[in-house]
Motif scaffolding. Structure first.
Motif, PDB file in Angstrom:
ATOM      1  N   PHE A  11      33.289  47.487  41.302  1.00 55.49           N
ATOM      2  CA  PHE A  11      33.958  48.112  42.436  1.00 55.49           C
ATOM      3  C   PHE A  11      35.323  47.470  42.688  1.00 55.49           C
ATOM      4  CE2 PHE A  11      34.855  48.373  47.007  1.00 55.49           C
ATOM      5  CZ  PHE A  11      34.879  49.750  47.155  1.00 55.49           C
ATOM      6  N   ALA A  12      35.376  46.145  42.651  1.00 56.76           N
ATOM      7  CA  ALA A  12      36.649  45.455  42.878  1.00 56.76           C
ATOM      8  C   ALA A  12      37.651  45.776  41.775  1.00 56.76           C
ATOM      9  CB  ALA A  12      36.404  43.944  42.959  1.00 56.76           C
ATOM     10  N   GLY A  13      37.196  45.811  40.537  1.00 55.06           N
ATOM     11  CA  GLY A  13      38.085  46.145  39.430  1.00 55.06           C
ATOM     12  C   GLY A  13      38.621  47.559  39.528  1.00 55.06           C
ATOM     13  N   ASN A  14      37.749  48.506  39.878  1.00 58.19           N
ATOM     14  CA  ASN A  14      38.198  49.886  40.046  1.00 58.19           C
ATOM     15  C   ASN A  14      39.166  50.024  41.211  1.00 58.19           C
ATOM     16  OD1 ASN A  14      36.882  51.100  37.909  1.00 58.19           O
ATOM     17  ND2 ASN A  14      35.009  51.405  39.071  1.00 58.19           N
ATOM     18  N   LEU A  31      40.333  53.581  47.481  1.00 60.26           N
ATOM     19  CA  LEU A  31      38.993  53.295  47.990  1.00 60.26           C
ATOM     20  C   LEU A  31      38.044  54.445  47.682  1.00 60.26           C
ATOM     21  CD1 LEU A  31      37.335  51.240  49.579  1.00 60.26           C
ATOM     22  CD2 LEU A  31      37.972  52.465  51.655  1.00 60.26           C
ATOM     23  N   MET A  32      38.512  55.663  47.830  1.00 58.29           N
ATOM     24  CA  MET A  32      37.686  56.824  47.516  1.00 58.29           C
ATOM     25  C   MET A  32      37.380  56.870  46.019  1.00 58.29           C
ATOM     26  SD  MET A  32      38.205  60.807  48.652  1.00 58.29           S
ATOM     27  CE  MET A  32      39.947  60.685  48.440  1.00 58.29           C
ATOM     28  N   PHE A  33      38.374  56.615  45.183  1.00 56.70           N
ATOM     29  CA  PHE A  33      38.176  56.613  43.735  1.00 56.70           C
ATOM     30  C   PHE A  33      37.175  55.536  43.330  1.00 56.70           C
ATOM     31  CE2 PHE A  33      39.325  54.907  39.569  1.00 56.70           C
ATOM     32  CZ  PHE A  33      39.193  56.051  38.791  1.00 56.70           C
ATOM     33  N   ALA A  34      37.341  54.326  43.850  1.00 57.81           N
ATOM     34  CA  ALA A  34      36.435  53.232  43.493  1.00 57.81           C
ATOM     35  C   ALA A  34      35.017  53.511  43.969  1.00 57.81           C
ATOM     36  CB  ALA A  34      36.951  51.920  44.081  1.00 57.81           C
ATOM     37  N   LEU A  39      29.426  55.051  42.555  1.00 55.68           N
ATOM     38  CA  LEU A  39      28.269  55.944  42.656  1.00 55.68           C
ATOM     39  C   LEU A  39      27.914  56.548  41.306  1.00 55.68           C
ATOM     40  CD1 LEU A  39      28.993  57.754  46.023  1.00 55.68           C
ATOM     41  CD2 LEU A  39      27.205  56.082  45.555  1.00 55.68           C
ATOM     42  N   LEU A  40      28.920  56.916  40.528  1.00 60.14           N
ATOM     43  CA  LEU A  40      28.674  57.459  39.197  1.00 60.14           C
ATOM     44  C   LEU A  40      27.995  56.432  38.297  1.00 60.14           C
ATOM     45  CD1 LEU A  40      29.153  59.753  37.105  1.00 60.14           C
ATOM     46  CD2 LEU A  40      31.294  58.596  36.566  1.00 60.14           C
ATOM     47  N   ILE A  41      28.480  55.213  38.299  1.00 62.11           N
ATOM     48  CA  ILE A  41      27.911  54.166  37.457  1.00 62.11           C
ATOM     49  C   ILE A  41      26.497  53.815  37.897  1.00 62.11           C
ATOM     50  CG2 ILE A  41      28.156  51.724  36.837  1.00 62.11           C
ATOM     51  CD1 ILE A  41      31.213  52.251  36.895  1.00 62.11           C
ATOM     52  N   MET A  42      26.266  53.757  39.214  1.00 59.97           N
ATOM     53  CA  MET A  42      24.926  53.470  39.710  1.00 59.97           C
ATOM     54  C   MET A  42      23.950  54.582  39.344  1.00 59.97           C
ATOM     55  SD  MET A  42      25.759  51.784  43.406  1.00 59.97           S
ATOM     56  CE  MET A  42      24.085  51.469  43.864  1.00 59.97           C
ATOM     57  N   THR A  43      24.406  55.823  39.392  1.00 57.34           N
ATOM     58  CA  THR A  43      23.548  56.949  39.018  1.00 57.34           C
ATOM     59  C   THR A  43      23.208  56.910  37.530  1.00 57.34           C
ATOM     60  OG1 THR A  43      24.559  58.291  40.756  1.00 57.34           O
ATOM     61  CG2 THR A  43      23.358  59.458  39.038  1.00 57.34           C
ATOM     62  N   ILE A  44      24.194  56.615  36.711  1.00 58.66           N
ATOM     63  CA  ILE A  44      23.945  56.522  35.270  1.00 58.66           C
ATOM     64  C   ILE A  44      22.964  55.387  34.967  1.00 58.66           C
ATOM     65  CG2 ILE A  44      25.017  55.942  33.064  1.00 58.66           C
ATOM     66  CD1 ILE A  44      27.505  57.459  34.064  1.00 58.66           C
ATOM     67  N   ASP A  45      23.121  54.233  35.613  1.00 61.91           N
ATOM     68  CA  ASP A  45      22.192  53.119  35.409  1.00 61.91           C
ATOM     69  C   ASP A  45      20.781  53.484  35.847  1.00 61.91           C
ATOM     70  OD1 ASP A  45      24.046  51.470  34.281  1.00 61.91           O
ATOM     71  OD2 ASP A  45      24.421  50.304  36.099  1.00 61.91           O
ATOM     72  N   TYR A  46      20.672  54.195  36.960  1.00 59.23           N
ATOM     73  CA  TYR A  46      19.350  54.605  37.442  1.00 59.23           C
ATOM     74  C   TYR A  46      18.694  55.580  36.464  1.00 59.23           C
ATOM     75  CZ  TYR A  46      15.794  56.986  40.158  1.00 59.23           C
ATOM     76  OH  TYR A  46      14.632  57.550  40.566  1.00 59.23           O
TER      77      TYR A  46
END
Length: 56
Positions: A11-14, A31-34, A39-46
């Protein structure tokens, strides 16, 4: 805890990368982009952890 630390680093890097890309002086778009990227990365991991793929 390990996933939480990784998510915070992502999140900080984005946020920093998006702030450098948009260069408006405001934090709204970065902030919206990050947040959406997180959320996209968390969904993919899930989804990856839910479906255990094997090479059988």
């Amino acid at each position: 805890m390990d996933r939480t630390r990784n998510y915070l680093l992502i999140f900080a890097g984005n946020l920093v990368a998006a702030y450098c890309i948009f260069e408006e002086g405001t934090f709204a778009k970065p902030l919206m982009f990050a947040t959406f990227m997180l959320l996209l990365i968390m969904t993919i991991d899930y989804m990856k952890s839910r479906n255990k793929y094997t090479l059988e």
